[in-house]
Design an enzyme around this catalytic site. Sequence first.
Site, PDB file in Angstrom:
ATOM      1  N   GLY A 149       0.820  -1.199   0.000  1.00 22.26           N
ATOM      2  CA  GLY A 149       0.000   0.000   0.000  1.00 22.26           C
ATOM      3  C   GLY A 149       0.856   1.252   0.000  1.00 22.26           C
ATOM      4  CB  CYS A 150       0.100   4.693  -1.062  1.00 22.92           C
ATOM      5  SG  CYS A 150      -1.516   4.921  -0.310  1.00 22.92           S
ATOM      6  CE1 TYR A 151      -1.474   8.135   4.362  1.00 23.48           C
ATOM      7  CE2 TYR A 151      -3.332   6.722   3.835  1.00 23.48           C
ATOM      8  CZ  TYR A 151      -2.826   7.987   4.085  1.00 23.48           C
ATOM      9  OH  TYR A 151      -3.647   9.076   4.068  1.00 23.48           O
TER      10      TYR A 151
END
Lengths: 346, 346, 346, 346
Positions: A149-151
Amino acid sequence: MIKAGIIGATGYAGAELVRILTGHKDVQIVWYGSRSYIDQKFADIYRNFFRIVDARCLDDHMEELAEEADVIFTATPQGYCASVISEAILSKTKIIDLSADFRIKDVDIYEKWYGIKHQSPQFIGEAVYGLCEINREEIRQARLVANPGCYTTCSILTAYPLAKEGVIDMNTLIVDAKSGTSGAGRGAKVANLFCEVNENIKAYGVTTHRHTPEIEEQLSYAAGEPVLLNFTPHLVPMNRGILATEYASLKKPVTMEEVGRIYQEYYGGERFIRLLEPGTCPETRWVEGSNYVDIGFQIDARTGRIVMMGAIDNLVKGAAGQAVQNMNLMFGLPENEGLDLVPLFP
Amino acid sequence: MIKAGIIGATGYAGAELVRILTGHKDVQIVWYGSRSYIDQKFADIYRNFFRIVDARCLDDHMEELAEEADVIFTATPQGYCASVISEAILSKTKIIDLSADFRIKDVDIYEKWYGIKHQSPQFIGEAVYGLCEINREEIRQARLVANPGCYTTCSILTAYPLAKEGVIDMNTLIVDAKSGTSGAGRGAKVANLFCEVNENIKAYGVTTHRHTPEIEEQLSYAAGEPVLLNFTPHLVPMNRGILATEYASLKKPVTMEEVGRIYQEYYGGERFIRLLEPGTCPETRWVEGSNYVDIGFQIDARTGRIVMMGAIDNLVKGAAGQAVQNMNLMFGLPENEGLDLVPLFP
Amino acid sequence: MIKAGIIGATGYAGAELVRILTGHKDVQIVWYGSRSYIDQKFADIYRNFFRIVDARCLDDHMEELAEEADVIFTATPQGYCASVISEAILSKTKIIDLSADFRIKDVDIYEKWYGIKHQSPQFIGEAVYGLCEINREEIRQARLVANPGCYTTCSILTAYPLAKEGVIDMNTLIVDAKSGTSGAGRGAKVANLFCEVNENIKAYGVTTHRHTPEIEEQLSYAAGEPVLLNFTPHLVPMNRGILATEYASLKKPVTMEEVGRIYQEYYGGERFIRLLEPGTCPETRWVEGSNYVDIGFQIDARTGRIVMMGAIDNLVKGAAGQAVQNMNLMFGLPENEGLDLVPLFP
Amino acid sequence: MIKAGIIGATGYAGAELVRILTGHKDVQIVWYGSRSYIDQKFADIYRNFFRIVDARCLDDHMEELAEEADVIFTATPQGYCASVISEAILSKTKIIDLSADFRIKDVDIYEKWYGIKHQSPQFIGEAVYGLCEINREEIRQARLVANPGCYTTCSILTAYPLAKEGVIDMNTLIVDAKSGTSGAGRGAKVANLFCEVNENIKAYGVTTHRHTPEIEEQLSYAAGEPVLLNFTPHLVPMNRGILATEYASLKKPVTMEEVGRIYQEYYGGERFIRLLEPGTCPETRWVEGSNYVDIGFQIDARTGRIVMMGAIDNLVKGAAGQAVQNMNLMFGLPENEGLDLVPLFP
């Protein structure tokens, strides 16, 4: 020439994949999958591709696509990839899944945080968590990569060396993250309208955001102990970028130099991780449009804590760029092929 | 390998030149000129270039630079290039001037609108106006190219075919233009602070903006008659992009198809001009980061007018990208070398 | 105490009405109509009103509301007010319609531009066009006021004195307008998402925008001749504000002073029109949150044209503020009651 | 009628004071002090006040001003107020200092963090820290009020009840704050240009920001023990607003209800503190232009922490609004006089 198919090509991450692959000399996109825009020209949906991409969007036929493509990117909501994957498909093509379906090893945790039943738990074991800087060798061998995921990409990479080296007390780790609005996707929701996001900052998903267990799992591997942490995402009125500000107590006093050396040891040879000069804070603008992770830190002797900070472009290193980096590894290409993107500023 | 020197490398246009030339396979930057930041690392001023550009900024020695460089880009305020240019320099190197110094053939008009005395009028005649789509052949032979202004590039290209073909009444032409704030430069002025620009739109330089005579001159050549027009620039709270909305009365009724055919005839073969589908309005977001000009138009039978619209990225086609396009022509390279930049969205 | 009902209270214009009426000492809101949010607390939809407004949203029962309210504001899409209005309702209450239903006197023009059949043409004649500065006396007597559109308010007021005095050639009038995104409403559309609007400017509705005939009709009355013009709206990445830049040829040469005197004559006594110092351009930020119209102009002797510029807050003078100004007139209150709002900057 | 003088009227906080006092029925501004703009019309510097404020800016003569004014607001950089204050002045007028000069009781800490020598330490003891919700009674009696900082107001009020009640472990407190750009002031700096702030988020002053000791001091009083904490400010691309996200370990498990009751007990009667519904996160947009503090929280049973969140408008409750709230207290007026400002959205 690698033939690539994209399922979910008309989401922001999907379109960013198209942008990056369009500039990748060894890849040809053979399938612009988009259930919402079947038969429409991709360049009518994303007019930046006018005169660059001529193809029309196709439906999401994984079976058919598996025949045509050497690699399939699924830039789709959670649950999709797990619902369509099969041994038949994996025997013919590689899959890089940009959703959360195969990121978490413990299926119970996945089902609890995501609130859906996992449709293909039998592939969870095989899937490799596609954080290239950490799992490079496994990725090279993988048929199925779970693109982080990005986070999580930003949060994990920022803390990883200090977690691994036992410098920080993992029980004290707090991740306060801030994201541009492209992370919220292209769905038509009132909450994401210009006037609702502009001139505002808010936290959301406090204590409940689904990237939490993903960060915890990876940092647990690094620390060699179970990690529970607070992760708080915030929505920032900008298009791209994630900044993670992370706090942890130091197990014992260390100097800026010592910490700098540890980061250097882990990331000094990494093409896409830029360790900033001591005392410099990362800013999302300096990585916009690129695959870089910029990392900085500051020690607070008064409180015995370290503040670690990382910045990425959520659509590149946080999604499409990392997916291409994974693809490069899986196909034996130079890891930076098609990814030497200079950040765009201003 | 072409050796390129940049004077004014730390302005927004200069830094964009660095970005583009960094990705140009036939160019090596040998001089990062910046009087304000001498001896500082370029990447400390523009941290997007951290780990990409290692060089330090140098002073602006044209003589010395002329020895080293095959081409000099002057991304400097008006007056600078005219004050340092000489036959000695031009005999050793080519110059692409991004300022207004050599754009206007009539030195009186230059001096009146810019309010300064021209220091080197003897080179005005030789200088070629670097609008590649119009003056391609002359540019190939030039030693000195006057790179067009950002507003002018957009304004001229949008109206040029209809001016040239006599479709519109040039006495009625009005150019209402809107620009992102990078066009205002990186100088520290209260008027350009975030809080002053954000949540605002304003016109400025109404009837007096210096790009007016440049647009008029070029469209006069096209129309074969003197052209006076109203040009009104506006400041928009965004980083990049110019949109020109242009109004003119049609000399006689024409159809959308007829006008489309004229644009096609002039620009159909142009790599960097995208003629949009009939009825489609250009938007700056679709060209951001790229060298494209997007053009659309709409005929209003009720009023007998045509509304022409063009969009560019002011820092690329409006400055650095066009400068590189000119360089490619001057050095016999493919015109698009280093310029196949896919627009970044969102 | 005037009892006011609002139909469409949860649109941006409706919510702005609530903001203004909340501070109006002679008004009590008795009905927060919102078909989409029936029974929900208004302050849950617009959390700026938390602890300020306790009421819940109600359905849109005009009959019932007419019994309770002294005035009804319909902040609804076109067609709604015309479909529910009746003599019975108008005999009990006043209506201020913020939609286009009763703005245009020629029902054919309404039906052509709006593409719907007018449900109550019998009230068109009675309706007063609620541009207070022009129709003040008629508004005082009105039962039904058609509150002008946002673009139209700004466009008309900016040109009105010069149209009326015959200073400009009405055949040459061009209105290039720029609006913040709140003008697009709170509907969940991809085109209005943050990432689609941010870092972009575009024209839309070129030659076809529905505010065109409204501007034309009012300026025709002023000029005493039929007026056809080009009106081009643009979407700007900001929340509030409209700037209209208007171009027209002067019938004969005039001085800045002469034009200034004309504006002064018409607007010198107006509370909400601010005539800027000569040469000053209006900016939307200076009127944000207020009911002001800021007007400036510049004469171009070279082209024989005048550039007129007006700025308003589209939600205040362009919608809710003007509606309250109309209400004040209709109820014999001081015109500025509740409207002495100081613009908010930055 | 209270006669008020403002020193530093042309900074953002000063101009916001003008906005609020303009709408305050018991106050007349008698002095618009601005050393940078002496003799210029205030409304030429802040054109939102055109036709509202006619006065010209004056130099900063405290002696003279003390004769005229009942209260002086110093909206000036640190060091100014301390350098001009005297018993003579305080014997004639009240002072509300918006700078840091009298906020910190320990002069050594002040001098260390601010890097300047305190010019009037003799008044530090007398000065009352103007956080109205906490020091209301002392403020009523004060001649000299130290108006709290923007970050500090938000940070302290958000944590205060739980610190006071011993619910949280003060050694674990972390304040991650995000501010709009008006907090950076109106000085012409490259770092605050539109293109530098827009499309970016960054931390700054990590471990060294000057609001740190101010927060620590006040929370130490609340907790009855010395408090050291990490405070990290971030710059957000928006004009107004501060959001503080605060993390602390719970001393023992508590429920959402229990914590809600504590907040209710402390703030239930406060006009300007809005305790949000359980689970609701504050957002800066909902307080913009108003004096409200919105507070929410979430307990994380997994980690044993609480996440407290507070949002204010940095220019209102974080500066000018709070200053007026203090003035109201000092002059025996209703605390909300002139401060019932409805937040502006969108």
